[in-house]
Motif scaffolding. Structure first.
Motif, PDB file in Angstrom:
ATOM      1  N   SER A  55       0.807  -1.232   0.021  1.00  0.00           N
ATOM      2  CA  SER A  55      -0.144  -0.011  -0.128  1.00  0.00           C
ATOM      3  C   SER A  55       0.866   1.139  -0.014  1.00  0.00           C
ATOM      4  CB  SER A  55      -0.928   0.102   1.190  1.00  0.00           C
ATOM      5  OG  SER A  55      -0.132  -0.154   2.348  1.00  0.00           O
ATOM      6  N   LYS A  56       1.986   1.105   0.851  1.00  0.00           N
ATOM      7  CA  LYS A  56       3.103   2.171   0.600  1.00  0.00           C
ATOM      8  C   LYS A  56       3.460   2.688  -0.681  1.00  0.00           C
ATOM      9  CE  LYS A  56       6.136   4.680   3.535  1.00  0.00           C
ATOM     10  NZ  LYS A  56       7.184   4.698   4.559  1.00  0.00           N
ATOM     11  N   ILE A  57       3.936   1.470  -1.312  1.00  0.00           N
ATOM     12  CA  ILE A  57       4.572   1.708  -2.584  1.00  0.00           C
ATOM     13  C   ILE A  57       3.607   2.020  -3.596  1.00  0.00           C
ATOM     14  CG2 ILE A  57       5.753   0.193  -4.447  1.00  0.00           C
ATOM     15  CD1 ILE A  57       6.711  -1.728  -2.623  1.00  0.00           C
ATOM     16  N   ARG A  58       2.350   1.623  -3.669  1.00  0.00           N
ATOM     17  CA  ARG A  58       1.372   2.234  -4.543  1.00  0.00           C
ATOM     18  C   ARG A  58       1.069   3.628  -4.395  1.00  0.00           C
ATOM     19  NH1 ARG A  58      -0.609  -2.871  -2.926  1.00  0.00           N
ATOM     20  NH2 ARG A  58      -0.391  -4.630  -4.471  1.00  0.00           N
ATOM     21  N   GLN A  59       1.513   4.292  -3.241  1.00  0.00           N
ATOM     22  CA  GLN A  59       1.418   5.755  -3.103  1.00  0.00           C
ATOM     23  C   GLN A  59       2.297   6.589  -3.992  1.00  0.00           C
ATOM     24  OE1 GLN A  59       1.594   6.296   1.074  1.00  0.00           O
ATOM     25  NE2 GLN A  59      -0.274   5.568   1.361  1.00  0.00           N
ATOM     26  N   TYR A  60       3.287   6.051  -4.454  1.00  0.00           N
ATOM     27  CA  TYR A  60       4.488   6.682  -5.202  1.00  0.00           C
ATOM     28  C   TYR A  60       3.831   7.032  -6.720  1.00  0.00           C
ATOM     29  CZ  TYR A  60       7.294   6.361  -0.806  1.00  0.00           C
ATOM     30  OH  TYR A  60       7.522   6.502   0.303  1.00  0.00           O
ATOM     31  N   PRO A  61       4.597   7.826  -7.329  1.00  0.00           N
ATOM     32  CA  PRO A  61       4.397   8.104  -8.843  1.00  0.00           C
ATOM     33  C   PRO A  61       4.635   6.937  -9.664  1.00  0.00           C
ATOM     34  CG  PRO A  61       6.029   9.463  -8.043  1.00  0.00           C
ATOM     35  CD  PRO A  61       5.644   8.933  -6.836  1.00  0.00           C
ATOM     36  N   VAL A  62       3.994   6.890 -10.873  1.00  0.00           N
ATOM     37  CA  VAL A  62       4.342   5.823 -11.385  1.00  0.00           C
ATOM     38  C   VAL A  62       5.308   6.313 -12.652  1.00  0.00           C
ATOM     39  CG1 VAL A  62       3.400   4.250 -13.682  1.00  0.00           C
ATOM     40  CG2 VAL A  62       2.127   4.561 -11.292  1.00  0.00           C
ATOM     41  N   ASP A  63       6.511   5.646 -12.877  1.00  0.00           N
ATOM     42  CA  ASP A  63       7.442   5.913 -13.778  1.00  0.00           C
ATOM     43  C   ASP A  63       7.677   4.628 -14.715  1.00  0.00           C
ATOM     44  OD1 ASP A  63       9.411   7.318 -15.279  1.00  0.00           O
ATOM     45  OD2 ASP A  63      10.542   7.858 -13.332  1.00  0.00           O
ATOM     46  N   THR A  64       8.616   4.771 -15.670  1.00  0.00           N
ATOM     47  CA  THR A  64       8.957   3.621 -16.583  1.00  0.00           C
ATOM     48  C   THR A  64      10.338   3.555 -16.637  1.00  0.00           C
ATOM     49  OG1 THR A  64       8.591   2.764 -18.863  1.00  0.00           O
ATOM     50  CG2 THR A  64       9.112   5.028 -18.499  1.00  0.00           C
ATOM     51  N   ASN A  65      11.069   2.244 -16.790  1.00  0.00           N
ATOM     52  CA  ASN A  65      12.140   1.940 -17.129  1.00  0.00           C
ATOM     53  C   ASN A  65      12.573   2.031 -18.550  1.00  0.00           C
ATOM     54  OD1 ASN A  65      11.173  -0.556 -17.782  1.00  0.00           O
ATOM     55  ND2 ASN A  65      12.600  -1.863 -16.381  1.00  0.00           N
ATOM     56  N   GLY A  66      11.640   2.012 -19.452  1.00  0.00           N
ATOM     57  CA  GLY A  66      11.759   2.071 -20.813  1.00  0.00           C
ATOM     58  C   GLY A  66      10.972   1.076 -21.391  1.00  0.00           C
ATOM     59  N   LYS A  67      10.452  -0.133 -20.571  1.00  0.00           N
ATOM     60  CA  LYS A  67       9.740  -1.039 -20.913  1.00  0.00           C
ATOM     61  C   LYS A  67       8.330  -1.319 -20.282  1.00  0.00           C
ATOM     62  CE  LYS A  67      13.718  -3.588 -22.866  1.00  0.00           C
ATOM     63  NZ  LYS A  67      14.431  -5.123 -23.105  1.00  0.00           N
ATOM     64  N   ILE A  68       8.582  -1.258 -18.919  1.00  0.00           N
ATOM     65  CA  ILE A  68       7.312  -1.653 -18.018  1.00  0.00           C
ATOM     66  C   ILE A  68       7.071  -0.356 -17.056  1.00  0.00           C
ATOM     67  CG2 ILE A  68       7.821  -4.056 -18.368  1.00  0.00           C
ATOM     68  CD1 ILE A  68       9.284  -3.946 -15.448  1.00  0.00           C
ATOM     69  N   THR A  69       5.951  -0.196 -16.675  1.00  0.00           N
ATOM     70  CA  THR A  69       5.561   0.684 -15.653  1.00  0.00           C
ATOM     71  C   THR A  69       5.846   0.311 -14.190  1.00  0.00           C
ATOM     72  OG1 THR A  69       3.440  -0.334 -15.252  1.00  0.00           O
ATOM     73  CG2 THR A  69       3.455   1.500 -16.789  1.00  0.00           C
ATOM     74  N   CYS A  70       6.593   1.272 -13.600  1.00  0.00           N
ATOM     75  CA  CYS A  70       7.434   0.983 -12.389  1.00  0.00           C
ATOM     76  C   CYS A  70       6.651   2.074 -11.435  1.00  0.00           C
ATOM     77  CB  CYS A  70       8.876   1.033 -12.215  1.00  0.00           C
ATOM     78  SG  CYS A  70       9.471  -0.132 -13.386  1.00  0.00           S
ATOM     79  N   TYR A  71       7.021   1.730 -10.027  1.00  0.00           N
ATOM     80  CA  TYR A  71       6.731   2.795  -8.871  1.00  0.00           C
ATOM     81  C   TYR A  71       7.930   3.529  -8.705  1.00  0.00           C
ATOM     82  CZ  TYR A  71       2.227   1.023  -8.474  1.00  0.00           C
ATOM     83  OH  TYR A  71       0.785   0.435  -8.514  1.00  0.00           O
ATOM     84  N   ALA A  72       8.159   4.612  -8.645  1.00  0.00           N
ATOM     85  CA  ALA A  72       9.478   5.305  -8.320  1.00  0.00           C
ATOM     86  C   ALA A  72       9.545   5.737  -6.750  1.00  0.00           C
ATOM     87  CB  ALA A  72       9.546   6.686  -9.153  1.00  0.00           C
ATOM     88  N   VAL A  73      10.257   4.884  -6.133  1.00  0.00           N
ATOM     89  CA  VAL A  73      10.404   5.031  -4.569  1.00  0.00           C
ATOM     90  C   VAL A  73      11.780   5.809  -4.329  1.00  0.00           C
ATOM     91  CG1 VAL A  73      10.278   3.511  -2.440  1.00  0.00           C
ATOM     92  CG2 VAL A  73       8.733   3.051  -4.307  1.00  0.00           C
ATOM     93  N   PRO A  74      11.624   6.442  -3.470  1.00  0.00           N
ATOM     94  CA  PRO A  74      12.740   7.213  -2.977  1.00  0.00           C
ATOM     95  C   PRO A  74      13.550   6.449  -2.267  1.00  0.00           C
ATOM     96  CG  PRO A  74      11.147   8.645  -2.650  1.00  0.00           C
ATOM     97  CD  PRO A  74      10.607   7.549  -3.162  1.00  0.00           C
ATOM     98  N   LEU A  75      14.801   6.097  -2.527  1.00  0.00           N
ATOM     99  CA  LEU A  75      15.917   5.099  -1.639  1.00  0.00           C
ATOM    100  C   LEU A  75      15.834   5.567  -0.292  1.00  0.00           C
ATOM    101  CD1 LEU A  75      17.952   3.072  -2.199  1.00  0.00           C
ATOM    102  CD2 LEU A  75      19.488   4.879  -2.393  1.00  0.00           C
TER     103      LEU A  75
END
Length: 97
Positions: A55-75
């Motif tokens: 649930s916490k991961i899904r709160q972050y913005p969606v980004d892409t790595n060039g092929k698939i959709t990813c969540y951009a989570v701050p390190l």
């Protein structure tokens, strides 16, 4: 995050974080409710385990790595994963002579 060593955790293996903005790209299809995150190619993060709930991961913005959709989570938002000892074993050890 403190979890029992018997808790079922979903393993997410990340090669390395995106260093230009200190974010971790987590594939959206890999996210489950309880996630253990490890880094396999980043030598300075090898051996460290991190936890983040789905649930916490899904709160972050969606980004892409060039092929698939990813969540951009701050390190910096990843929580170190710690395992607690089994309570039953601790209770038994108190009564043994």
């Amino acid at each position: 995050m403190l979890v029992s060593k018997y808790s079922p955790l979903n393993l997410i293996d990340i090669w390395s974080p995106r260093y230009k903005d200190r974010k971790v790209l987590i594939a959206s299809y890999k996210v489950k409710e309880m996630n253990k995150i490890i880094f396999s190619k980043a030598k300075h993060l090898a051996g460290h385990e991190y936890y983040m709930s789905g649930s916490k991961i899904r709160q972050y913005p969606v980004d892409t790595n060039g092929k698939i959709t990813c969540y951009a989570v701050p390190l910096d938002d990843l929580e170190p994963l710690e395992y607690k000892e089994d309570v039953a074993k601790q209770a038994l050890s108190l009564f043994k002579d």
